[in-house]
Design a protein around this motif. Structure first.
Motif, mmCIF file in Angstrom:
data_model
loop_
_atom_site.group_PDB
_atom_site.id
_atom_site.type_symbol
_atom_site.label_atom_id
_atom_site.label_comp_id
_atom_site.label_asym_id
_atom_site.label_seq_id
_atom_site.Cartn_x
_atom_site.Cartn_y
_atom_site.Cartn_z
ATOM 1 N N ASP A 1 1.192 9.103 7.303
ATOM 2 C CA ASP A 1 -0.251 9.348 7.353
ATOM 3 C C ASP A 1 -1.028 8.127 6.864
ATOM 4 N N VAL A 2 -0.523 7.470 5.827
ATOM 5 C CA VAL A 2 -1.174 6.250 5.338
ATOM 6 C C VAL A 2 -1.187 5.194 6.437
ATOM 7 N N ILE B 1 0.839 -1.204 0.000
ATOM 8 C CA ILE B 1 0.000 0.000 0.000
ATOM 9 C C ILE B 1 0.873 1.253 0.000
ATOM 10 N N LEU B 2 1.931 1.231 0.826
ATOM 11 C CA LEU B 2 2.861 2.355 0.836
ATOM 12 C C LEU B 2 3.524 2.528 -0.516
ATOM 13 N N VAL C 1 -5.837 13.382 2.569
ATOM 14 C CA VAL C 1 -5.444 13.355 3.977
ATOM 15 C C VAL C 1 -6.574 13.921 4.841
ATOM 16 N N ALA D 1 1.407 4.700 -2.604
ATOM 17 C CA ALA D 1 1.503 6.103 -2.179
ATOM 18 C C ALA D 1 2.830 6.713 -2.625
ATOM 19 N N ILE E 1 3.382 11.716 3.983
ATOM 20 C CA ILE E 1 2.289 10.987 3.340
ATOM 21 C C ILE E 1 2.346 9.509 3.700
ATOM 22 N N LEU E 2 3.542 8.953 3.813
ATOM 23 C CA LEU E 2 3.660 7.532 4.133
ATOM 24 C C LEU E 2 3.231 7.244 5.570
ATOM 25 N N VAL F 1 -5.457 8.643 5.598
ATOM 26 C CA VAL F 1 -5.493 8.880 4.158
ATOM 27 C C VAL F 1 -6.503 7.951 3.504
ATOM 28 N N SER F 2 -7.285 8.518 2.593
ATOM 29 C CA SER F 2 -8.182 7.700 1.769
ATOM 30 C C SER F 2 -7.703 7.771 0.327
ATOM 31 N N LEU F 3 -7.794 6.655 -0.376
ATOM 32 C CA LEU F 3 -7.319 6.541 -1.755
ATOM 33 C C LEU F 3 -8.498 6.576 -2.716
ATOM 34 N N PHE G 1 -4.499 10.654 -2.962
ATOM 35 C CA PHE G 1 -4.412 10.256 -1.555
ATOM 36 C C PHE G 1 -4.861 11.450 -0.724
#
Length: 395
Positions: free
Chosen positions: A367-368, A308-309, A390, A312, A364-365, A373-375, A388
């Motif tokens: 936060d994921v 997943i990362l 936030v 991102a 960002i990483l 974070v929503s994708l 992504f």
């Protein structure tokens, strides 16, 4: 363009390089048959000078290696790992002002790694003329004119490429990123020599402690023989055979020859030495045996989270127009997951949170991983199809 074969001409070339303050540098070498690569040609370009140096004729290259390691002369290379190693083994000093145009390109485009031919075309919109000598035998003398031209073209454009990149990196406020990455590159090359090579043998970690001690002793013996004979260690004894012999711990020549392929003539010449090394390893006291490398066990989720990362990170690199392979690997992403989620952010800070990488993707990483974070797929036909979003109120 010229090929230097006299020591006095080489010394004069070095003096001119010192005066210029910047030089493009490359080498041609042969590595298949030697313990360390054999240097076969050095190429330099600066101002209006393009010159090759034949190290078979010019035997004292120390003046150049000292220049390469000083803090006054900028040395421009392309993918120059071996060039750094030649300096390392010659004078045990590291280059201080090294610039790698391959790395620089990865910080202003998605072109990392990139070949010399493609880099010249991308940055300067010109073509390399002599590109058909990639499989040449650089040890063979005399060198043909077309070989020399091919080699010298490797340095011909490097300074001009760097000047273009430097301007672009300045405009993007990424020049400091490049400088940090050049330094990391040199540090990584130098660190390779300090690593304990036997730990990288396939299957080593699965051995018992006694077998580990035997494998380590065989590795060190093999490395010494390879160094003395100036041949690749694998030519003395293959890695897989080394591990198999360490497991079996043969005590006699008959036992040793029961290991598949050990009856080959080139291995048989070392048979008695191998048995002697094993005998000594068997006698090592229990408390002196290598410890089992018990890496910390992590839940299987780290694989999923790293993937997943990866999405991102890829999206972030796409937005900034930089090369993801230069920013971080799958291993780097797993390291971040384990540190942030399972180790409660204790221990060494992951690579992806340090320096310019932390600026690019750190927030960002994390936060994921924190669930902030929503994708969304915003436009599947776009160069940046993902978003992504936030929402830090989620945590």
């Amino acid at each position: 363009m010229t090929l230097i074969t006299r020591q006095s001409d080489f010394d004069q070339l070095c003096e001119k390089i010192e005066q210029a303050g910047i030089v493009a540098f490359d080498t041609e070498f042969s590595s298949e048959s030697y313990y360390r690569p054999r240097l076969c040609l050095l190429q330099f370009a600066f101002d209006d000078v393009i010159a090759g140096v034949d190290p078979f004729e010019v035997t004292d290259l120390s003046m150049w290696w000292e220049i390469m390691a000083d803090d006054k002369t900028t040395v421009v290379i392309h993918g120059g790992r071996e060039e750094v190693r030649f300096c390392q083994f010659a004078i045990h000093k590291r280059p201080r002002k090294l610039l790698d145009v391959q790395i620089a390109e990865g910080l202003r485009s998605r072109g990392f790694p990139i070949s010399h031919t493609n880099l010249v075309n991308r940055v300067l919109n010109t073509s390399v003329k002599h590109g058909k000598e990639t499989r040449t035998d650089w040890e063979r003398r005399p060198l043909a004119e077309k070989q020399i031209q091919y080699a010298l073209e490797d340095v011909h454009h490097l300074i001009e490429i760097w000047e273009t990149q430097q301007q672009s990196l300045n405009e993007l406020n990424r020049l400091s990123w490049a400088e940090a990455e050049f330094e990391r590159f040199v540090e990584d090359v130098f660190a390779e020599e300090q690593r304990e090579g036997w730990l990288r043998l396939s299957g080593f970690s699965r051995l018992s402690r006694r077998d580990m001690a035997t494998a380590k002793a065989l590795f060190q013996w093999r490395d010494q023989i390879a160094f003395e004979k100036n041949k690749p260690p694998r030519r003395v004894l293959r890695d897989d055979l080394l591990i198999d012999v360490a497991k079996r711990q043969p005590k006699t020549l008959k036992d040793l020859n029961m290991v598949r392929d050990m009856n080959r003539r080139d291995y048989q010449q070392h048979a008695e030495e191998i048995l002697s090394v094993i005998k000594q390893a068997i006698q090592i006291a229990e408390e002196d045996l290598p410890p089992k490398q018990k890496g910390k066990q992590y839940p299987s989720q780290d694989e999923v989270l790293a993937r997943i990362l990866g999405l991102a990170l890829a999206n972030r690199c796409q937005e900034l127009g930089i090369s993801m392979p230069l920013v971080g690997t799958t291993s780097d992403l797993k390291e971040l997951v384990r540190w942030h989620v399972f180790d409660n952010q204790r221990g060494k800070t992951p690579k992806l949170l340090e320096g310019w990488r932390g600026e690019v993707c750190g927030k960002i990483l994390t936060d994921v991983l924190d669930g902030n974070v929503s994708l969304r797929v915003v436009d599947p036909r776009s160069e940046n199809p993902l978003s992504f979003d936030v929402d830090r109120t989620a945590s």
